[in-house]
Design an enzyme around this catalytic site. Structure first.
Site, PDB file in Angstrom:
ATOM      1  N   LYS A 114       1.241  -1.105  -0.118  1.00  0.00           N
ATOM      2  CA  LYS A 114       0.234   0.457  -0.100  1.00  0.00           C
ATOM      3  C   LYS A 114       0.813   1.594   0.100  1.00  0.00           C
ATOM      4  CE  LYS A 114      -4.534  -2.017   1.166  1.00  0.00           C
ATOM      5  NZ  LYS A 114      -5.251  -2.436   2.052  1.00  0.00           N
ATOM      6  N   LYS A 199      -2.465 -11.286  -8.060  1.00  0.00           N
ATOM      7  CA  LYS A 199      -3.756 -10.862  -7.719  1.00  0.00           C
ATOM      8  C   LYS A 199      -5.348 -10.822  -8.151  1.00  0.00           C
ATOM      9  CE  LYS A 199      -5.698 -10.000  -2.865  1.00  0.00           C
ATOM     10  NZ  LYS A 199      -6.732  -9.550  -2.755  1.00  0.00           N
ATOM     11  N   LYS A 202     -10.345  -5.566  -6.522  1.00  0.00           N
ATOM     12  CA  LYS A 202     -11.310  -4.854  -6.932  1.00  0.00           C
ATOM     13  C   LYS A 202     -10.828  -3.422  -6.854  1.00  0.00           C
ATOM     14  CE  LYS A 202     -12.283  -4.480  -2.032  1.00  0.00           C
ATOM     15  NZ  LYS A 202     -13.355  -4.868  -1.222  1.00  0.00           N
TER      16      LYS A 202
HETATM   17  P1  TYM Z   1     -10.962  -8.486   2.354  1.00  0.00           P
HETATM   18  O1  TYM Z   1     -12.626  -7.448   2.352  1.00  0.00           O
HETATM   19  O2  TYM Z   1      -9.915  -7.428   0.974  1.00  0.00           O
HETATM   20  O3  TYM Z   1     -11.378 -10.025   1.347  1.00  0.00           O
HETATM   21  C1  TYM Z   1     -12.876 -10.101   1.860  1.00  0.00           C
HETATM   22  C2  TYM Z   1     -11.666 -12.124   1.525  1.00  0.00           C
HETATM   23  O4  TYM Z   1     -11.832 -11.978   0.096  1.00  0.00           O
HETATM   24  C3  TYM Z   1     -10.402 -12.967   0.268  1.00  0.00           C
HETATM   25  N1  TYM Z   1      -9.930 -12.786  -1.291  1.00  0.00           N
HETATM   26  C4  TYM Z   1      -9.409 -13.377  -2.428  1.00  0.00           C
HETATM   27  N2  TYM Z   1      -9.407 -14.849  -1.832  1.00  0.00           N
HETATM   28  C5  TYM Z   1      -9.108 -15.132  -3.220  1.00  0.00           C
HETATM   29  N3  TYM Z   1      -8.469 -14.640  -4.849  1.00  0.00           N
HETATM   30  C6  TYM Z   1      -8.843 -13.079  -4.626  1.00  0.00           C
HETATM   31  N4  TYM Z   1      -8.797 -12.663  -5.845  1.00  0.00           N
HETATM   32  C7  TYM Z   1      -9.080 -12.515  -3.405  1.00  0.00           C
HETATM   33  N5  TYM Z   1      -9.670 -11.569  -3.213  1.00  0.00           N
HETATM   34  C8  TYM Z   1     -10.439 -11.206  -1.956  1.00  0.00           C
HETATM   35  C9  TYM Z   1      -9.645 -12.159   1.084  1.00  0.00           C
HETATM   36  O5  TYM Z   1      -8.465 -12.890   1.327  1.00  0.00           O
HETATM   37  C10 TYM Z   1     -10.493 -12.045   2.115  1.00  0.00           C
HETATM   38  O6  TYM Z   1     -10.384 -12.933   2.900  1.00  0.00           O
HETATM   39  N6  TYM Z   1      -8.862  -8.179   6.307  1.00  0.00           N
HETATM   40  C11 TYM Z   1      -9.779  -8.827   5.536  1.00  0.00           C
HETATM   41  C12 TYM Z   1     -10.672  -8.590   6.276  1.00  0.00           C
HETATM   42  C13 TYM Z   1     -10.605  -8.842   7.428  1.00  0.00           C
HETATM   43  C14 TYM Z   1     -10.526  -9.816   8.503  1.00  0.00           C
HETATM   44  C15 TYM Z   1     -11.277 -10.316   9.613  1.00  0.00           C
HETATM   45  C16 TYM Z   1     -10.449 -11.920   7.389  1.00  0.00           C
HETATM   46  C17 TYM Z   1     -11.268  -8.006   8.677  1.00  0.00           C
HETATM   47  N7  TYM Z   1     -10.914  -8.719   9.709  1.00  0.00           N
HETATM   48  C18 TYM Z   1     -11.175 -11.316  10.621  1.00  0.00           C
HETATM   49  C19 TYM Z   1     -10.473 -12.708   8.696  1.00  0.00           C
HETATM   50  C20 TYM Z   1     -10.546 -12.344   9.203  1.00  0.00           C
HETATM   51  C21 TYM Z   1      -9.447  -8.422   4.183  1.00  0.00           C
HETATM   52  O7  TYM Z   1      -8.779  -6.841   3.414  1.00  0.00           O
HETATM   53  O8  TYM Z   1     -10.713  -8.745   3.691  1.00  0.00           O
END
Ligand code: TYM
Length: 336
Positions: A114, A199, A202
């Site tokens: 980031k 990856k 979005k």
């Molecule tokens: P976030 O909101 O960016 O994404 C949510 C989940 O989706 C997965 N993901 C993917 N998996 C496979 N291929 C992709 N292209 C892809 N894009 C997104 C992410 O790995 C994620 O698991 N930090 C987390 C949110 C969070 C969280 C937590 C997760 C906050 N507290 C506690 C687990 C436990 C995040 O930014 O996810």
């Protein structure tokens, strides 16, 4: 009596979800919702660390909740809640801050990325730096056994385990469960369509790299047709992440939405051209996403219903969180 294991997982309400979110985590949410005691969280406090997300957050929360319901998560089977509704996340967050080292946060690759990609006009906020500690608080607050995540979140999970073990060791007590992560079988990292070495994200400025869950049929068709394959001749629909990352990524998508093994797909498409294979994938993707879109439109209109789900989730999650934070505070000797 069999005690069900606890699952915690979260998604940030930061705009449109991609097929990567579905395959990487939502599919696992669906699978586990009946089997385990599931806490599914809309991580709005995390979303505030982003620059653009702050303004649209309220709408994004309802959008995300509607998607969660649209893919088939049933609030009767699990606890769906909004992170900011449970103040105990912040109570634990502060505590964990005092047991985490700056060097550990400095090593987080997501934070480093980031900073690298930061716009000249934007400052990096402290929330972004401390983000992994808030994530650890989310997880550890619910005595979590398993955390479904995508591949990019593994480092955050490892940090969570490290902090939990450290605190348990200091007090010589099992104050925290040590959570394990769960990855999707195929597709824990769905890649960008035109650049299958990174990856699918979005926030990518090239929208041709992304299939959004609410994309129109024509967009899906164009994006898959544009997806990078390879120049093998004659073409071979084979899974090999290193030599054939583009085709492997499309196979991951196909396999996940249709619940067919990669092995069976390779057999089925053995003599297909890439175009013919893509045609089938486009057909299946459009069919699959049409259903989600229809459900999404249905739920998104029902604001009172959505509010009710969040209120019920809040009541259920708060009860557990309140009890657990008291237990944690007591064990470390504060809040008497
Ligand atoms: P976030 O909101 O960016 O994404 C949510 C989940 O989706 C997965 N993901 C993917 N998996 C496979 N291929 C992709 N292209 C892809 N894009 C997104 C992410 O790995 C994620 O698991 N930090 C987390 C949110 C969070 C969280 C937590 C997760 C906050 N507290 C506690 C687990 C436990 C995040 O930014 O996810």
């Amino acid at each position: 009596m069999i005690i069900k294991k606890n699952i915690f997982s979260a998604i940030q309400p930061t705009g449109k979800l991609t097929i990567g979110h579905y395959i990487g985590v939502l599919k696992n949410w669906l699978y586990y919702q009946n089997k385990y005691n599931c806490f599914f969280c809309i991580a709005d406090m995390h979303a505030l660390t982003g620059i653009k997300n702050k303004i649209k957050i309220k709408n994004n929360i309802y959008d995300l909740l509607s998607i969660i319901l649209a893919v088939g998560i049933n609030p009767m089977n699990c606890t769906i809640f909004l992170q900011s509704n449970i103040i105990e996340h912040i109570k634990l967050y502060w505590l964990l801050n005092c047991y985490t080292y700056i060097g550990e946060l400095n090593r987080m690759t997501q934070f480093k990325d980031k900073i690298k990609n930061k716009n000249k006009n934007n400052n990096i906020n402290c929330g972004l730096f401390n983000y992994p500690i808030l994530m650890s608080s989310d997880i550890l607050l619910y005595n979590t056994d398993y955390v479904p995540i995508g591949y990019d979140q593994i480092q955050h999970l490892e940090l969570t385990r490290l902090i939990a073990k450290r605190i348990n060791k200091i007090y010589s007590k099992n104050i925290f469960n040590i959570p394990k992560y769960i990855l999707a079988k195929n597709g824990s990292k769905i890649m960008s369509l035109c650049n299958p070495y990174k990856k699918m994200s979005k926030s990518d400025i090239n929208k041709n790299n992304i299939i959004f869950l609410l994309d129109s049929s024509i967009k899906i068709k164009n994006k898959i047709n544009n997806a990078l394959t390879d120049s093998q001749y004659p073409p071979k629909i084979l899974y090999n992440k290193i030599k054939k990352p583009g085709i492997s990524n499309l196979l991951d998508i196909f396999s996940s939405i249709k619940n067919i093994s990669i092995y069976k797909l390779e057999k089925k498409f053995i003599n297909f051209s890439y175009n013919k294979f893509k045609k089938e994938l486009i057909f299946e993707l459009i069919l699959f996403l049409k259903k989600i879109k229809k459900n999404y439109i249905f739920f998104r209109k029902k604001k009172n219903f959505l509010k009710k789900i969040l209120l019920n989730g809040k009541l259920k999650a708060r009860k557990i969180a309140k009890k657990n934070i008291l237990h944690i505070y007591k064990n470390i000797g504060i809040n008497y």
